[in-house]
Structure formats: structure tokens, C-alpha cells
Scaffold this motif. Structure first.
Motif, PDB file in Angstrom:
ATOM      1  N   VAL A   1       0.833  -1.207   0.000  1.00 13.96           N
ATOM      2  CA  VAL A   1       0.000   0.000   0.000  1.00 13.96           C
ATOM      3  C   VAL A   1       0.868   1.258   0.000  1.00 13.96           C
ATOM      4  CG1 VAL A   1      -1.643   1.339   1.382  1.00 13.96           C
ATOM      5  CG2 VAL A   1      -1.963  -1.125   1.106  1.00 13.96           C
ATOM      6  N   LEU A   2       1.916   1.277   0.827  1.00 10.74           N
ATOM      7  CA  LEU A   2       2.761   2.464   0.947  1.00 10.74           C
ATOM      8  C   LEU A   2       3.669   2.640  -0.274  1.00 10.74           C
ATOM      9  CD1 LEU A   2       3.675   2.331   4.740  1.00 10.74           C
ATOM     10  CD2 LEU A   2       1.911   3.688   3.592  1.00 10.74           C
ATOM     11  N   THR A   3       4.073   1.522  -0.880  1.00 13.28           N
ATOM     12  CA  THR A   3       4.861   1.608  -2.112  1.00 13.28           C
ATOM     13  C   THR A   3       4.020   2.220  -3.230  1.00 13.28           C
ATOM     14  OG1 THR A   3       6.233  -0.296  -1.497  1.00 13.28           O
ATOM     15  CG2 THR A   3       6.170   0.295  -3.821  1.00 13.28           C
ATOM     16  N   ALA A   4       2.756   1.817  -3.291  1.00  9.91           N
ATOM     17  CA  ALA A   4       1.852   2.378  -4.293  1.00  9.91           C
ATOM     18  C   ALA A   4       1.642   3.877  -4.067  1.00  9.91           C
ATOM     19  CB  ALA A   4       0.511   1.651  -4.256  1.00  9.91           C
ATOM     20  N   ALA A   5       1.811   4.321  -2.820  1.00 14.91           N
ATOM     21  CA  ALA A   5       1.665   5.744  -2.500  1.00 14.91           C
ATOM     22  C   ALA A   5       2.959   6.523  -2.735  1.00 14.91           C
ATOM     23  CB  ALA A   5       1.218   5.911  -1.051  1.00 14.91           C
ATOM     24  N   GLY A   6       4.003   5.814  -3.211  1.00 17.78           N
ATOM     25  CA  GLY A   6       5.238   6.494  -3.589  1.00 17.78           C
ATOM     26  C   GLY A   6       6.381   6.397  -2.604  1.00 17.78           C
ATOM     27  N   HIS A   7       6.232   5.560  -1.567  1.00 17.04           N
ATOM     28  CA  HIS A   7       7.290   5.446  -0.567  1.00 17.04           C
ATOM     29  C   HIS A   7       8.137   4.195  -0.799  1.00 17.04           C
ATOM     30  CE1 HIS A   7       5.502   8.768   1.570  1.00 17.04           C
ATOM     31  NE2 HIS A   7       4.328   8.154   1.546  1.00 17.04           N
ATOM     32  N   ILE A   8       9.264   4.137  -0.114  1.00 15.46           N
ATOM     33  CA  ILE A   8      10.127   2.953  -0.120  1.00 15.46           C
ATOM     34  C   ILE A   8       9.909   2.252   1.215  1.00 15.46           C
ATOM     35  CG2 ILE A   8      12.514   2.129  -0.149  1.00 15.46           C
ATOM     36  CD1 ILE A   8      13.099   4.823  -1.734  1.00 15.46           C
ATOM     37  N   CYS A   9       9.513   0.998   1.180  1.00 18.08           N
ATOM     38  CA  CYS A   9       9.060   0.314   2.394  1.00 18.08           C
ATOM     39  C   CYS A   9       9.786  -1.017   2.566  1.00 18.08           C
ATOM     40  CB  CYS A   9       7.548   0.087   2.284  1.00 18.08           C
ATOM     41  SG  CYS A   9       6.784  -0.457   3.797  1.00 18.08           S
ATOM     42  N   HIS A  10      10.295  -1.265   3.770  1.00 16.33           N
ATOM     43  CA  HIS A  10      10.943  -2.533   4.094  1.00 16.33           C
ATOM     44  C   HIS A  10      10.210  -3.175   5.264  1.00 16.33           C
ATOM     45  CE1 HIS A  10      14.953  -0.867   2.307  1.00 16.33           C
ATOM     46  NE2 HIS A  10      14.082  -1.216   1.380  1.00 16.33           N
ATOM     47  N   SER A  11       9.873  -4.458   5.133  1.00 15.46           N
ATOM     48  CA  SER A  11       9.111  -5.144   6.177  1.00 15.46           C
ATOM     49  C   SER A  11      10.004  -6.074   6.998  1.00 15.46           C
ATOM     50  CB  SER A  11       7.956  -5.937   5.563  1.00 15.46           C
ATOM     51  OG  SER A  11       8.444  -6.961   4.710  1.00 15.46           O
ATOM     52  N   PHE A  12       9.651  -6.209   8.280  1.00 12.26           N
ATOM     53  CA  PHE A  12      10.377  -7.072   9.216  1.00 12.26           C
ATOM     54  C   PHE A  12       9.353  -7.821  10.066  1.00 12.26           C
ATOM     55  CE2 PHE A  12      12.833  -3.311   8.239  1.00 12.26           C
ATOM     56  CZ  PHE A  12      14.097  -3.805   7.940  1.00 12.26           C
TER      57      PHE A  12
ATOM     58  N   MET B   1      -3.139   2.987  14.877  1.00 10.48           N
ATOM     59  CA  MET B   1      -4.266   2.459  14.108  1.00 10.48           C
ATOM     60  C   MET B   1      -4.670   1.126  14.704  1.00 10.48           C
ATOM     61  SD  MET B   1      -3.629   3.313  10.069  1.00 10.48           S
ATOM     62  CE  MET B   1      -5.275   2.648   9.702  1.00 10.48           C
ATOM     63  N   ILE B   2      -5.967   0.844  14.661  1.00 10.16           N
ATOM     64  CA  ILE B   2      -6.489  -0.406  15.190  1.00 10.16           C
ATOM     65  C   ILE B   2      -6.736  -1.369  14.036  1.00 10.16           C
ATOM     66  CG2 ILE B   2      -8.411  -1.464  16.434  1.00 10.16           C
ATOM     67  CD1 ILE B   2      -8.735   1.288  17.862  1.00 10.16           C
ATOM     68  N   LYS B   3      -6.220  -2.584  14.176  1.00 10.78           N
ATOM     69  CA  LYS B   3      -6.447  -3.612  13.154  1.00 10.78           C
ATOM     70  C   LYS B   3      -7.895  -4.101  13.234  1.00 10.78           C
ATOM     71  CE  LYS B   3      -1.706  -5.433  13.151  1.00 10.78           C
ATOM     72  NZ  LYS B   3      -0.884  -6.640  13.329  1.00 10.78           N
ATOM     73  N   PRO B   4      -8.489  -4.561  12.107  1.00 10.26           N
ATOM     74  CA  PRO B   4      -7.898  -4.647  10.766  1.00 10.26           C
ATOM     75  C   PRO B   4      -7.736  -3.261  10.127  1.00 10.26           C
ATOM     76  CG  PRO B   4     -10.207  -5.262  10.690  1.00 10.26           C
ATOM     77  CD  PRO B   4      -9.868  -5.084  12.143  1.00 10.26           C
ATOM     78  N   LEU B   5      -6.672  -3.135   9.336  1.00  8.94           N
ATOM     79  CA  LEU B   5      -6.328  -1.847   8.748  1.00  8.94           C
ATOM     80  C   LEU B   5      -7.196  -1.531   7.538  1.00  8.94           C
ATOM     81  CD1 LEU B   5      -2.447  -2.206   8.851  1.00  8.94           C
ATOM     82  CD2 LEU B   5      -3.917  -1.081  10.522  1.00  8.94           C
ATOM     83  N   ARG B   6      -7.464  -0.268   7.358  1.00 12.99           N
ATOM     84  CA  ARG B   6      -8.143   0.218   6.153  1.00 12.99           C
ATOM     85  C   ARG B   6      -7.101   0.952   5.315  1.00 12.99           C
ATOM     86  NH1 ARG B   6     -11.072   0.419  10.468  1.00 12.99           N
ATOM     87  NH2 ARG B   6     -10.210   2.442  11.107  1.00 12.99           N
ATOM     88  N   ARG B   7      -6.951   0.535   4.085  1.00 14.50           N
ATOM     89  CA  ARG B   7      -5.838   1.010   3.252  1.00 14.50           C
ATOM     90  C   ARG B   7      -5.828   2.530   3.102  1.00 14.50           C
ATOM     91  NH1 ARG B   7      -4.779  -3.374  -1.563  1.00 14.50           N
ATOM     92  NH2 ARG B   7      -5.236  -5.242  -0.356  1.00 14.50           N
ATOM     93  N   SER B   8      -6.954   3.104   2.774  1.00  9.22           N
ATOM     94  CA  SER B   8      -6.981   4.544   2.532  1.00  9.22           C
ATOM     95  C   SER B   8      -6.658   5.319   3.807  1.00  9.22           C
ATOM     96  CB  SER B   8      -8.346   4.961   1.987  1.00  9.22           C
ATOM     97  OG  SER B   8      -9.376   4.577   2.877  1.00  9.22           O
ATOM     98  N   GLU B   9      -7.137   4.819   4.941  1.00  9.75           N
ATOM     99  CA  GLU B   9      -6.837   5.485   6.211  1.00  9.75           C
ATOM    100  C   GLU B   9      -5.350   5.372   6.531  1.00  9.75           C
ATOM    101  OE1 GLU B   9      -7.972   5.436  10.980  1.00  9.75           O
ATOM    102  OE2 GLU B   9      -8.858   3.926   9.643  1.00  9.75           O
ATOM    103  N   MET B  10      -4.763   4.211   6.257  1.00 13.55           N
ATOM    104  CA  MET B  10      -3.321   4.020   6.486  1.00 13.55           C
ATOM    105  C   MET B  10      -2.513   5.052   5.704  1.00 13.55           C
ATOM    106  SD  MET B  10      -0.463   2.365   7.392  1.00 13.55           S
ATOM    107  CE  MET B  10      -1.022   0.829   8.120  1.00 13.55           C
ATOM    108  N   VAL B  11      -2.807   5.202   4.418  1.00 15.15           N
ATOM    109  CA  VAL B  11      -2.075   6.159   3.591  1.00 15.15           C
ATOM    110  C   VAL B  11      -2.267   7.576   4.113  1.00 15.15           C
ATOM    111  CG1 VAL B  11      -1.889   7.170   1.286  1.00 15.15           C
ATOM    112  CG2 VAL B  11      -2.136   4.691   1.541  1.00 15.15           C
ATOM    113  N   ALA B  12      -3.498   7.918   4.461  1.00  6.27           N
ATOM    114  CA  ALA B  12      -3.790   9.274   4.939  1.00  6.27           C
ATOM    115  C   ALA B  12      -3.035   9.584   6.224  1.00  6.27           C
ATOM    116  CB  ALA B  12      -5.290   9.434   5.155  1.00  6.27           C
ATOM    117  N   ARG B  13      -3.012   8.637   7.147  1.00 11.74           N
ATOM    118  CA  ARG B  13      -2.318   8.874   8.425  1.00 11.74           C
ATOM    119  C   ARG B  13      -0.810   8.976   8.223  1.00 11.74           C
ATOM    120  NH1 ARG B  13      -5.030   8.003  13.385  1.00 11.74           N
ATOM    121  NH2 ARG B  13      -7.214   7.393  13.127  1.00 11.74           N
ATOM    122  N   VAL B  14      -0.265   8.106   7.385  1.00  4.07           N
ATOM    123  CA  VAL B  14       1.176   8.141   7.113  1.00  4.07           C
ATOM    124  C   VAL B  14       1.557   9.466   6.457  1.00  4.07           C
ATOM    125  CG1 VAL B  14       2.991   7.147   5.653  1.00  4.07           C
ATOM    126  CG2 VAL B  14       1.530   5.648   7.031  1.00  4.07           C
ATOM    127  N   GLN B  15       0.775   9.879   5.465  1.00 11.83           N
ATOM    128  CA  GLN B  15       1.084  11.136   4.775  1.00 11.83           C
ATOM    129  C   GLN B  15       0.992  12.327   5.738  1.00 11.83           C
ATOM    130  OE1 GLN B  15       2.487  10.303   2.192  1.00 11.83           O
ATOM    131  NE2 GLN B  15       1.190  10.098   0.384  1.00 11.83           N
TER     132      GLN B  15
END
Length: 229
Positions: free
Chosen positions: A19-30, A100-114
Motif C-alpha cells: 500500500v505504501l509503495t503504491a503511495a510512492g514510498h520505499i518500504c521494508h518489512s520485518f 491504528m487499530i487492526k484490521p487496517l483500512r488502506r486509505s486510512e493508512m495512507v492518509a495517516r502516514v502522509q
């Protein structure tokens, strides 16, 4: 921006990164606190997203250790499966910027991160002109001036120079520089990056008499230093 994501659930971590890569960020998961903390010792990130219920270490302790490695202004967003007040209060009290409380909502995730990134890095959000001492970056045309004189720089030299100035005093790893400037070019020879850095140093006259110094960081990358700061 470079974002580290910690979540024990691999599929969840990968979804967040997608989701975050699609929003233009570089993301690494662990998947473990141990892995993300080890990576933070070696590399630079602009933001962190972490699961508060991570298995191998408590959320508050992960946050405390991560903040020792992250830039001072790097925001932290934590995820919780509980809407109970205790976890939320604990996370915010430990220094997190939002939750954020799971389950995540994609649009809300992007909005909060931005929103968090805009607040943490105001100079990087849509400004058409950025000034650092005698250097002025006009981001819309991609023009760079020094003491009012336009410098002859290529597209990549412009963004490489801007990357250094936006991170004055902060060591940038080769991986960070590669992903920020070369983006989708997967195979960039080491000498290519070194050549571009050398050209930026020479064209911008980044030397002590002009108040700046661009130096290599052994076995890591480069750092732009502002002298007398």
C-alpha cells in the motif's frame, strides 16, 4: 520516504508495504524486533510502523530502542488489535505519534502516514523553492542556483544534491541514496554513484571555504556537513 514496518504477520507487513509503495514510498518489512533493530543500526529510515503486540519484545521497548536509532523527527505509528484504552495510552506515552487499530483500512493508512510525514518533514512537501545558505533549489523546473547563478547540473545531480542538503549532518547509506535517486534502476555500479557524488561536490563547490563539506563515510555512504554549525 523510507519506511520500516514491523509486524509478526508476514502477510500483513507485506500488505502495508504494498500500500505504501503504491503511495510512492520505499518500504521494508520485518517480522521480528531483533531484525528491525539490527537494520536500524545499519541503515536510515524516515518513519517506522510497528505492531504493538510484537512477539519477541514489548512494544514500548521496541519503540524506545528504535528511537535511539531513528532521526529525531522521524514519526512512529503503532498498530494494535485492541481498541482498549490501555494499549493506546501506553503507546502514545512511550513516544509514538499516532496509532491504528487492526484490521487496517488502506486509505486510512495512507492518509495517516502522509499526515505524519508532512508534519515531520514540512520542507519536503510541495515547496517549489528550498534554500540552504547560498544554494537555492527550485524543485518545479529542477533548477539549482548558487549565489544567484544557475548551476549546470543534470537531473540526477540535482536530486542527489537536494537529498544531501535535506539531510545535513546525517550519514546516508549507499542503499538509501540508490533508492532515493536511482529509484527503479536496480543495478547501479558503485563507481556510478561515486562519480555523481564527485560531480555534485565539484559543481556546488562543497568545500570548507563555502561552509559545507561532502565526505565519504567508510563502508557506509556519504554525509554532507555544515561547517561551523
Amino acid at each position: 520516504m523510507r519506511i520500516a514496518v514491523l509486524d509478526n504477520d508476514r502477510s500483513q507487513a507485506e500488505l502495508i508495504c504494498q500500500v505504501l509503495t503504491a503511495a510512492g514510498h520505499i518500504c521494508h518489512s520485518f517480522q521480528t524486533a531483533k531484525d528491525v533493530l539490527a537494520q536500524l543500526r545499519k541503515d536510515s529510515y524516515d518513519m517506522m510502523i510497528l505492531d504493538w503486540q510484537v512477539v519477541d519484545l514489548g512494544g514500548a521497548e521496541v519503540l524506545r530502542r528504535a528511537k535511539e536509532k531513528l532521526p529525531d523527527n522521524a514519526p512512529v505509528l503503532f498498530l494494535t488489535t485492541s481498541s482498549g484504552e490501555d494499549d493506546i495510552v501506553a503507546g502514545l506515552a512511550a513516544g509514538a505519534d499516532d496509532y491504528m487499530i487492526k484490521p487496517l483500512r488502506r486509505s486510512e493508512m495512507v492518509a495517516r502516514v502522509q499526515a505524519l510525514l508532512r508534519r515531520a518533514y514540512p520542507a519536503q512537501n510541495g515547496a517549489e523553492q528550498l534554500q540552504f545558505g547560498q544554494y537555492v533549489f527550485e524543485t518545479r523546473p529542477g533548477r539549482l542556483l548558487m549565489d544567484g547563478i544557475v548551476l549546470d547540473v543534470t537531473h540526477k545531480e540535482f536530486y542527489l544534491a537536494l537529498l544531501f542538503f535535506r539531510n545535513i549532518g546525517r550519514p546516508l547509506s549507499r542503499a538509501y541514496i540508490h533508492e532515493a535517486v536511482w529509484i527503479r534502476e536496480t543495478a547501479v555500479p558503485s563507481r556510478t554513484m561515486d562519480t555523481h557524488v564527485s560531480r555534485v561536490r565539484n559543481k556546488l563547490q562543497l568545500k570548507p571555504e563555502n561552509g559545507f563539506r561532502l565526505v565519504p563515510v567508510y563502508s557506509y555512504g556519504y554525509r554532507l556537513e555544515k561547517l561551523g554549525a
